[in-house]
Enzyme design. Structure first.
Site, mmCIF file in Angstrom:
data_model
loop_
_atom_site.group_PDB
_atom_site.id
_atom_site.type_symbol
_atom_site.label_atom_id
_atom_site.label_comp_id
_atom_site.label_asym_id
_atom_site.label_seq_id
_atom_site.Cartn_x
_atom_site.Cartn_y
_atom_site.Cartn_z
ATOM 1 C CG ASN A 9 51.856 64.114 25.796
ATOM 2 O OD1 ASN A 9 52.798 64.043 26.587
ATOM 3 N ND2 ASN A 9 51.968 64.696 24.612
ATOM 4 C CD1 TRP A 10 49.882 63.808 32.286
ATOM 5 C CD2 TRP A 10 51.352 62.877 33.690
ATOM 6 N NE1 TRP A 10 49.176 63.041 33.176
ATOM 7 C CE2 TRP A 10 50.055 62.458 34.049
ATOM 8 C CE3 TRP A 10 52.433 62.414 34.432
ATOM 9 C CZ2 TRP A 10 49.819 61.606 35.127
ATOM 10 C CZ3 TRP A 10 52.199 61.565 35.502
ATOM 11 C CH2 TRP A 10 50.908 61.170 35.849
ATOM 12 C CE LYS A 11 50.910 68.226 25.144
ATOM 13 N NZ LYS A 11 50.339 69.227 24.257
ATOM 14 C CG HIS A 96 53.374 65.558 20.684
ATOM 15 N ND1 HIS A 96 53.408 66.927 20.611
ATOM 16 C CD2 HIS A 96 52.179 65.230 21.218
ATOM 17 C CE1 HIS A 96 52.267 67.419 21.100
ATOM 18 N NE2 HIS A 96 51.507 66.401 21.469
ATOM 19 C CD GLU A 98 53.403 70.044 22.515
ATOM 20 O OE1 GLU A 98 53.865 69.276 23.369
ATOM 21 O OE2 GLU A 98 52.224 70.468 22.540
ATOM 22 C CD GLU A 168 48.036 64.869 19.873
ATOM 23 O OE1 GLU A 168 47.362 64.733 20.895
ATOM 24 O OE2 GLU A 168 49.212 65.253 19.884
ATOM 25 N N GLY A 174 46.198 72.607 22.770
ATOM 26 C CA GLY A 174 46.375 73.602 23.822
ATOM 27 C C GLY A 174 45.720 74.932 23.506
ATOM 28 C CB SER A 214 41.302 71.540 22.679
ATOM 29 O OG SER A 214 42.349 72.484 22.530
ATOM 30 N N GLY A 235 46.264 66.247 26.602
ATOM 31 C CA GLY A 235 47.306 66.983 27.309
ATOM 32 C C GLY A 235 46.757 67.588 28.594
ATOM 33 N N GLY A 236 46.391 68.859 28.534
ATOM 34 C CA GLY A 236 46.002 69.630 29.721
ATOM 35 C C GLY A 236 44.997 68.940 30.632
HETATM 36 P P1 13P Z 1 45.833 69.415 24.815
HETATM 37 O O1 13P Z 1 44.861 68.337 25.230
HETATM 38 O O2 13P Z 1 46.375 70.181 25.996
HETATM 39 O O3 13P Z 1 45.290 70.281 23.719
HETATM 40 O O4 13P Z 1 47.122 68.660 24.203
HETATM 41 C C1 13P Z 1 46.924 67.725 23.220
HETATM 42 C C2 13P Z 1 48.196 67.005 22.982
HETATM 43 O O5 13P Z 1 49.125 67.547 22.422
HETATM 44 C C3 13P Z 1 48.314 65.624 23.487
HETATM 45 O O6 13P Z 1 49.442 65.006 22.994
#
Ligand code: 13P
Length: 253
Positions: A9-11, A96, A98, A168, A174, A214, A235-236
């Site tokens: 997920n590149w956000k 999600h 966020e 999640e 993050g 994470s 994500g990251g």
């Molecule tokens: P991180 O892997 O950066 O913690 O993000 C997780 C996430 O929100 C994937 O959708």
């Protein structure tokens, strides 16, 4: 046997040029994933989707990060499932944390989006997860159950198994504070049991449940060897090709 899935997920990261460069460097990673029977995908921004879909290796799943539940109309700033289908994008992340936090999305709103996607034969990747406060009060399971029951309302049994669920915990996203593999397995098993209550054993056995929060190359294996965790939403660590490659290799090896 449920097929494993690694989804990035590149956000709100990567310009169009950066996103295209990434997928153009992915041929051998996608090839390795296919040979090992693992689904692999990325979710770029809306703006990059068309170019990324056109340039990506065929086997790479390209997902939107959100979608509207309507076909067209006066919904400023929104994108419909049909518009995604026009560019051959058939997956969308729904709910999600966020989007729930910053855009006020409820499980009821997510439910409408999921129904719409499933009616279009598209794949919703439905996210659930609790805050640190809920976790510390020991109320995670009640909270997750509500999110699952509301998210799946009125979704018929023959369609439910096409949803992919991602657990999640918000406190792990993050933050570098990933949930232990025991916690992740416990909640993913609980989600599967909830699906069993709603739809029966067949659907519960078929539906894929991912862990996210994470996830890094050095911890992905712990999760992917847990019986109820079928993959990861990352994500990251999905933003660089090398790290994406290492995530995949550490699932396989
Ligand atoms: P991180 O892997 O950066 O913690 O993000 C997780 C996430 O929100 C994937 O959708």
């Amino acid at each position: 046997m449920r097929k494993k899935l690694l989804m990035g997920n590149w956000k709100m990261n990567k310009t169009i040029a950066e996103a295209v460069k990434f997928v153009e460097e992915c041929d051998s990673i996608v090839d390795t994933a296919e040979k090992n029977n693992i689904d692999l995908g990325v979710a770029p921004t809306f703006l990059s989707l068309k170019d990324v879909k056109a340039k990506a290796p065929k086997g790479l799943i390209i997902s939107a990060q959100n979608v509207n539940d309507q076909t067209s109309g006066a919904f400023t700033g929104e994108v419909s499932p049909e518009m995604l289908q026009e560019i051959k994008v058939t997956w969308a992340i729904i709910g999600h944390s966020e989007r729930r936090t910053y855009n006020g999305e409820t499980s009821q709103a997510c439910n409408k989006k999921m129904i719409k996607l499933l009616n279009q034969n598209m794949v919703p990747l439905y996210c659930c997860g609790e805050t640190l406060e809920t976790y510390e009060k020991g109320e995670t399971k009640n909270f997750i159950k509500d999110q699952i029951v509301a998210g799946f309302k009125d979704i018929p049994c023959d369609k439910a198994k096409n949803v992919v669920i991602a657990y999640e915990p918000i406190w792990s996203i993050g933050t570098g504070k990933n949930a232990s593999k025991e916690i992740a397995q416990d909640i993913c098993a609980f989600i599967r049991a909830t699906i069993k209550e709603l739809y029966g054993e067949g659907t519960a056995n078929d539906i894929r449940i991912l862990y996210g929060g994470s996830v890094k190359p050095n911890n992905i294996k712990e999760y992917l060897t847990s019986p109820d965790i079928d993959g990861a939403l990352v994500g990251g660590a999905s933003l660089a090709v090398d790290s994406f490659h290492d995530l995949l290799m550490n699932i396989i090896q």
